[in-house]
Design an enzyme around this catalytic site. Structure first.
Site, mmCIF file in Angstrom:
data_model
loop_
_atom_site.group_PDB
_atom_site.id
_atom_site.type_symbol
_atom_site.label_atom_id
_atom_site.label_comp_id
_atom_site.label_asym_id
_atom_site.label_seq_id
_atom_site.Cartn_x
_atom_site.Cartn_y
_atom_site.Cartn_z
ATOM 1 N N HIS A 69 -1.522 0.623 -9.829
ATOM 2 C CA HIS A 69 -2.165 -0.331 -8.918
ATOM 3 C C HIS A 69 -2.799 -1.477 -9.700
ATOM 4 O O HIS A 69 -3.943 -1.882 -9.454
ATOM 5 C CB HIS A 69 -3.207 0.361 -8.038
ATOM 6 C CG HIS A 69 -3.441 -0.359 -6.739
ATOM 7 N ND1 HIS A 69 -3.797 0.281 -5.581
ATOM 8 C CD2 HIS A 69 -3.356 -1.672 -6.418
ATOM 9 C CE1 HIS A 69 -3.938 -0.594 -4.599
ATOM 10 N NE2 HIS A 69 -3.666 -1.803 -5.087
ATOM 11 N N GLU A 116 -4.335 7.779 -4.615
ATOM 12 C CA GLU A 116 -4.602 7.167 -5.913
ATOM 13 C C GLU A 116 -5.929 7.671 -6.469
ATOM 14 O O GLU A 116 -6.915 7.719 -5.728
ATOM 15 C CB GLU A 116 -4.621 5.643 -5.787
ATOM 16 C CG GLU A 116 -3.268 5.077 -5.368
ATOM 17 C CD GLU A 116 -3.253 3.562 -5.230
ATOM 18 O OE1 GLU A 116 -4.321 2.930 -5.476
ATOM 19 O OE2 GLU A 116 -2.206 3.003 -4.878
ATOM 20 N N ARG A 142 0.859 -1.171 0.000
ATOM 21 C CA ARG A 142 0.000 0.000 0.000
ATOM 22 C C ARG A 142 0.900 1.226 0.000
ATOM 23 O O ARG A 142 2.007 1.195 0.552
ATOM 24 C CB ARG A 142 -0.923 0.026 1.232
ATOM 25 C CG ARG A 142 -2.067 -0.981 1.177
ATOM 26 C CD ARG A 142 -3.095 -0.588 0.123
ATOM 27 N NE ARG A 142 -4.278 -1.456 0.129
ATOM 28 C CZ ARG A 142 -4.413 -2.540 -0.608
ATOM 29 N NH1 ARG A 142 -3.409 -2.926 -1.389
ATOM 30 N NH2 ARG A 142 -5.523 -3.245 -0.575
#
Length: 322
Positions: free
Chosen positions: A287, A268, A239
């Site tokens: 991601h 994000e 993360r």
């Protein structure tokens, strides 16, 4: 308690995944609904007994879904769900841990290879129609993983498979986990989290595949980044907030580490104003580490198995969080 299988309504909410179609194809007789937007999700909430989603979750959902008794997260990470709220509402929560273990571990290997084989630079040169010559400078020449030392931070399903893949590349692998007594997962050495600063100077690659917890938030900071070799790379498939992003940028700009490959960032999508976009020693993927064409079915396998557990009267779910 959940309704019987011929009365249950299962909802899916995701901007891209096709869980409804994949579950319907199994012909299990469930009523299924699907939302692609927050508005569509809100409209179907009153009908749902089960909900599977990730990014669309909001902690004000439970009062809007009075029948809801089980949430199957589509992601392994569950920090977006307020445990106390779900427990108070009588909603069970299970994560999708393991559903993307193969994809993320392979993505981590691909990022390691991208940095050592200088693939981002090659792609940039291709767009410039520039044929770069062979390099006499070891700093700018392509390298290999064999013989290098890798530290894997986090030794769950993803970390365990990453260790096995790295050993196939003939790397020396050091595993780091909260409880070293839980096993080495094939690593050459294993340490607790508190040993990380002491072993970081040994690493050519540091790969983060740990969950985001209070203990791992900011794990990579000015102190731990300074402990790495100037020739080392940091790979983050965990993360974004496992790294202190400002201090990571400072380390990359100053040359305290050679480079970083990031599948995750603190915010994000990554803001356009972030220096990470243009740093020459950074490679970013959006991601997508867990993306795979079999992801929906992997999540559905967990969901269906958990439904069968409930109907059989079992008290715990696979990957149960709440």
């Amino acid at each position: 308690m959940l309704p019987p299988r011929d009365k249950i309504t299962i909802g899916f909410a995701h901007v891209a995944y096709n869980c409804k179609a994949r579950l319907d194809a199994r012909n299990l007789g469930f009523r299924t609904l699907e939302a692609r937007t927050r508005a569509e999700l809100d409209a179907m909430l009153p009908e749902l007994d089960v909900l599977s989603l990730s990014g669309m979750w909001r902690n004000d959902i439970p009062p809007l879904a009075p029948k809801l008794r089980y949430v199957q997260s589509m992601s392994a990470g569950t920090d977006q769900y307020d445990r106390a709220i779900m427990k108070a509402a009588g909603i069970s929560l299970a994560s999708a841990a393991g559903a993307n273990a193969k994809a993320v571990s392979e993505h981590a290997i691909s990022l390691m290879l991208a940095m050592t084989r200088r693939l981002p630079e090659a792609r940039d040169n291709q767009h410039k129609k520039f044929w770069r010559g062979m390099q006499s400078d070891f700093w700018t020449r392509e390298d290999e993983l064999a013989g290098k030392t890798l530290i894997v931070v986090g030794m769950g399903r993803i970390g365990g498979r990453l260790i096995r893949l790295a050993k196939a590349f003939e790397m020396h692998v050091i595993g780091v986990r909260a409880n070293p007594a839980a096993g080495a997962e094939g690593a050459d050495e294993v340490f607790g989290m508190d040993a990380l600063p002491a072993i970081l100077p040994r690493a050519d690659m540091v790969v983060l595949v740990c969950p985001l917890t209070p203990e791992t938030t900011g794990l990579m900071n000015a102190t731990t980044l300074a402990a790495m070799k100037p020739s080392a790379y940091l790979i983050n498939c965990a993360r974004g907030k496992v790294c202190d992003e400002a201090e990571l940028i400072a380390a990359l700009v100053s040359g305290k580490i050679k480079g970083a490959a990031l599948d995750v960032t603190a915010t994000e999508p990554l803001p356009e104003t972030s220096p990470l976009w243009t740093l020459p020693n950074v490679f970013i993927t959006p991601h997508t580490g867990g993306e795979t064409c079999v992801y929906e079915d992997n999540v559905l396998d967990l969901l269906v198995a958990n439904l069968e557990r409930v109907w059989a009267g079992e008290s715990t779910l696979i990957n149960q969080i709440v």
